[in-house]
Design an enzyme around this catalytic site. Sequence first.
Site, PDB file in Angstrom:
ATOM      1  NE  ARG A 109      -3.638  -2.355   0.126  1.00 26.95           N
ATOM      2  CZ  ARG A 109      -3.412  -3.373  -0.880  1.00 26.95           C
ATOM      3  NH1 ARG A 109      -2.598  -3.448  -1.641  1.00 26.95           N
ATOM      4  NH2 ARG A 109      -4.223  -4.224  -0.828  1.00 26.95           N
ATOM      5  CB  SER A 164      -9.830  -1.018   3.007  1.00 25.45           C
ATOM      6  OG  SER A 164     -10.516  -2.317   2.643  1.00 25.45           O
ATOM      7  CD  GLU A 217      -5.827   0.432   2.351  1.00 26.25           C
ATOM      8  OE1 GLU A 217      -6.742  -0.003   1.481  1.00 26.25           O
ATOM      9  OE2 GLU A 217      -5.217  -0.519   3.049  1.00 26.25           O
TER      10      GLU A 217
END
Length: 314
Positions: free
Chosen positions: A180, A229, A299
Amino acid sequence: MSFQDITKDILERAPNLRGRLVANQPLAPFTWFRVGGEAQVLFTPADEADLAYFLKMLPREIAVTTIGLGSNLIVRDGGIEGVVIKLGGKGFGEVTALDGHRLRAGTAVPDMHLARVAAGAGIDGLAFYRGIPGSIGGALRMNAGAHGGETTDVLVEARGVDRNGDIHVYSHADMGFSYRHCDVPEDVIFTSAVFQGRPGKPEDITAEMDRITAAREASQPIREKTGGSTFANPKPQSAWKVIDAAGCRGLRMGDAQVSDMHCNFLINRGSATAADIEGLGEEVRRRVKANSGIELRWEIRRVGNPAPTPEQIT
C-alpha cells in the site's frame, strides 16, 4: 466557510491555461463519504501539458492537493486551502490497447473500467482491478490490490508531473512499491500508466470479474456512503479481525458508524460530518491499540482543515 478568491491572480500568471478554475468549490459531492468543505480553488486540467504548465506557473507558496474519484478520501469540514487538482476528461480518462497484451490508461480511469477494457481485449491478469473502488492514479500511489493481485504485479511504467511542472517517466523499479505504498515523491501527480497482461479469453476473464463482484457485494457495504477499506492490514493479521476483537463492530460517532457487514469500513449513515468519520476512525485505532497493542495505519487519505470552532469564527 469561504476562502479568498485567488483565481484571477492565477490566471494573470498563467494566461494560456486551457483547463477550468473554480473558486470555493464544495468538495463533498466529489467524495464517496459525501462530506467535507470547499476547495479554495478547484483546477481541472485539459491534459498533461496543461497540468505541467499550470504547476510551472503556480507560485510555490500555494499548496497543491490532488484528488481522484474520492473513494478513499476524507475532506475535512474546514475545506482545503490552495489548489485542489482533479484529473478527468479525455486528457486523463482514456484506455488504449497496445501491442504485447499491454494497456495504457490515464490516471482518471476508474480501476474497474480498466478491468472491463482488458477483458474485452482478451488481456488477462488485470481482473483484480474490478474489486478496487478507485482510479488508476490512486492505484499507483498506494500500490492498490485486491483478490490476489496488486498494481506492482502488472505495472510497466508510469508518467507524472512534479511540483515544478517537469514531466517524468517512472519504470517499475523507480516506483519502489511496497504494501500500500510507492516511493515516488508525494508532489508528483501521476498522469498515465502502462500495464502488462497476458493472453486470455474474454469470457473467462469476465467470469472472474463477475466472481469478484459477487464476493464484494456479499462481504462489503458497497452501496453505502463509504470510503472503502479504512486501515491497512497489520500483517500477518487482517484489520477487520483486530477491529472486531476490540468490540468496534457497529460502533457509532454522530452519524458515522463502523459497518456491521465489514468492520474495516466506516459508513456515513446520512448526516455525518468529516469530523464524525475521522473521529470514529481514531476511536477505533485507540480501542484496537488498547486491546491488542496493534497500531492501525490509516489507508484512507485525510486532507484539509478541521471546521473552525465558534471562537475562531468572527
